[in-house]
Design an enzyme around this catalytic site. Sequence first.
Site, PDB file in Angstrom:
ATOM      1  N   LYS A 105       0.830  -1.212   0.000  1.00 32.68           N
ATOM      2  CA  LYS A 105       0.000   0.000   0.000  1.00 32.68           C
ATOM      3  C   LYS A 105       0.864   1.262   0.000  1.00 32.68           C
ATOM      4  CE  LYS A 105      -2.205  -1.083   3.882  1.00 32.68           C
ATOM      5  NZ  LYS A 105      -1.609  -2.373   4.292  1.00 32.68           N
TER       6      LYS A 105
ATOM      7  N   ARG B 209      -9.449   0.608   9.227  1.00 34.17           N
ATOM      8  CA  ARG B 209      -9.083  -0.768   9.525  1.00 34.17           C
ATOM      9  C   ARG B 209     -10.169  -1.485  10.312  1.00 34.17           C
ATOM     10  NH1 ARG B 209      -3.130   0.211   9.329  1.00 34.17           N
ATOM     11  NH2 ARG B 209      -1.987  -1.744   9.435  1.00 34.17           N
TER      12      ARG B 209
ATOM     13  N   ARG C 115      11.674  -6.003   4.780  1.00 34.08           N
ATOM     14  CA  ARG C 115      11.500  -4.588   5.097  1.00 34.08           C
ATOM     15  C   ARG C 115      12.029  -4.301   6.510  1.00 34.08           C
ATOM     16  NH1 ARG C 115       5.513  -2.082   4.747  1.00 34.08           N
ATOM     17  NH2 ARG C 115       5.252  -2.935   6.842  1.00 34.08           N
TER      18      ARG C 115
ATOM     19  N   ARG D 108      11.768  -1.433  11.741  1.00 35.60           N
ATOM     20  CA  ARG D 108      10.469  -1.487  12.417  1.00 35.60           C
ATOM     21  C   ARG D 108      10.363  -2.753  13.251  1.00 35.60           C
ATOM     22  NH1 ARG D 108       5.412  -0.192   8.526  1.00 35.60           N
ATOM     23  NH2 ARG D 108       4.384  -1.310  10.227  1.00 35.60           N
TER      24      ARG D 108
ATOM     25  N   ARG E  16      -0.619  -9.349  13.497  1.00 35.82           N
ATOM     26  CA  ARG E  16      -1.178  -8.285  12.645  1.00 35.82           C
ATOM     27  C   ARG E  16      -2.119  -8.885  11.605  1.00 35.82           C
ATOM     28  NH1 ARG E  16       4.281  -5.722  10.985  1.00 35.82           N
ATOM     29  NH2 ARG E  16       3.140  -4.247   9.675  1.00 35.82           N
TER      30      ARG E  16
HETATM   31  P1  AMP Z   1       0.957   0.148   9.182  1.00 34.30           P
HETATM   32  O1  AMP Z   1       2.160   1.005   8.960  1.00 34.30           O
HETATM   33  O2  AMP Z   1      -0.221   0.610   8.374  1.00 34.30           O
HETATM   34  O3  AMP Z   1       1.243  -1.308   8.995  1.00 34.30           O
HETATM   35  O4  AMP Z   1       0.538   0.342  10.714  1.00 34.30           O
HETATM   36  C1  AMP Z   1       1.400  -0.043  11.780  1.00 34.30           C
HETATM   37  C2  AMP Z   1       0.622  -0.148  13.064  1.00 34.30           C
HETATM   38  O5  AMP Z   1       0.025   1.114  13.379  1.00 34.30           O
HETATM   39  C3  AMP Z   1      -0.535  -1.126  13.033  1.00 34.30           C
HETATM   40  O6  AMP Z   1      -0.128  -2.454  13.286  1.00 34.30           O
HETATM   41  C4  AMP Z   1      -1.401  -0.573  14.168  1.00 34.30           C
HETATM   42  O7  AMP Z   1      -0.874  -0.909  15.436  1.00 34.30           O
HETATM   43  C5  AMP Z   1      -1.251   0.922  13.985  1.00 34.30           C
HETATM   44  N1  AMP Z   1      -2.286   1.438  13.058  1.00 34.30           N
HETATM   45  C6  AMP Z   1      -2.097   1.994  11.837  1.00 34.30           C
HETATM   46  N2  AMP Z   1      -3.262   2.356  11.265  1.00 34.30           N
HETATM   47  C7  AMP Z   1      -4.231   2.026  12.140  1.00 34.30           C
HETATM   48  C8  AMP Z   1      -5.643   2.094  12.148  1.00 34.30           C
HETATM   49  N3  AMP Z   1      -6.314   2.606  11.093  1.00 34.30           N
HETATM   50  N4  AMP Z   1      -6.313   1.641  13.238  1.00 34.30           N
HETATM   51  C9  AMP Z   1      -5.653   1.135  14.290  1.00 34.30           C
HETATM   52  N5  AMP Z   1      -4.333   0.983  14.346  1.00 34.30           N
HETATM   53  C10 AMP Z   1      -3.607   1.430  13.302  1.00 34.30           C
END
Ligand code: AMP
Length: 368
Positions: A192, A267, A306, A312, A324
């Site tokens: 994404k 989400r 990554r 990360r 996740r």
């Molecule tokens: P991402 O970079 O999109 O994979 O997000 C990393 C982490 O941020 C996720 O595993 C969640 O802990 C938190 N996070 C990101 N976006 C959301 C969301 N829309 N709702 C809840 N947690 C989020």
Amino acid sequence: MIRLHDKLFKPFLTEKQILEAIQRMAQEIAVDYKDESPIFVGVLNGAFMFVSDFLKAYPHPCEVSFVKLSSYHGLTSTGIVETLLDVPDNIEGRSIIILEDIIDTGRTLQKLVHIFRNTKVKEFKIASLFYKSEVYNGEYAIDYVGLEIPDKFIVGYGLDYKELGRNLREVYQLNQKHMINLVLFGKPGAGKGTQAQFLKEKYNLKHISTGDVFRYNIKNGTELGTLAKSYIDKGDLVPDEVTIKMLEDEVDKNPDADGFIFDGFPRTTTQAEALDNFLESKDMKVDATIALEANDEILIERLLERGKVSGRSDDQDVTKIRNRFDEYNSKTAPLKEYYEDRKKFHSVNGIGTIEEITERLTKVIDSL
Ligand code: AMP
């Protein structure tokens, strides 16, 4: 042009046009009710200016009262409409004429009809200053209309945009440029973020990644970052209230954007509903949700790669990655149906070179 909060509005109706329409309505109603004293019931807040000018134009004896509906609760489980200011007393046997500032889909009107259904009034009529006939889908025929208007967001003459604009004597229309708002959907590692980088250039969009905003806050040691860190480190979702508020702030920071790419948001179904409501309040909408599909084994491989580069913590541990995915399957996957129901869901094969996948996404976007 005038600016209210983050939006620009252009002149639409002059004070003269509005007052002439009200004059016509008052005459029309006066003919029908000259032999009795009807009760005009204004619907607050928007109708206060209309009610005032209407009464000044109404030539015969009449009474006035107001109702105010709660805009959020609607019908309760008991089927009772929530009102903040209830129907007037002693309306039995009287003719009631509702004065509405605007009728669009007819949701408020439906509530009003419901409230008055159980009263023993002689007659119940609806008069609306503005009427969006294109979008009205109620069963009740509107009895008196001031002006039919197109389905554009308007302010002024009692109507507001986030509470501003009610005091304007004229009516203004939102000066909305054509926007594209996309939701990129897919499991962690689906690509994404990578694809958003290309799409934002191509379509001149603002990219909002909630994950990136959280990480930025963690890096800078903000209160929000501290709060989010414990969830993110485990691979759990951050609570909805926190995330929704944060997303809304990010959108509000970019009033001049031609559109947005939402990456990692929504989400949960609660987030999707909040996004729809929030965008609707700004006369915006999600145009499409595009899912990048890939199987778990490929995704785990990509995430671990990554993790080596980005550092990360949630990308370096297979247990966290699996958690996740579990969060995704239980909370995020149901959104597919949410967007399918709204005919906004598109699926794209997320396996291939970056260019191939961009090409697939572009095809979907260009067909919107
Ligand atoms: P991402 O970079 O999109 O994979 O997000 C990393 C982490 O941020 C996720 O595993 C969640 O802990 C938190 N996070 C990101 N976006 C959301 C969301 N829309 N709702 C809840 N947690 C989020």
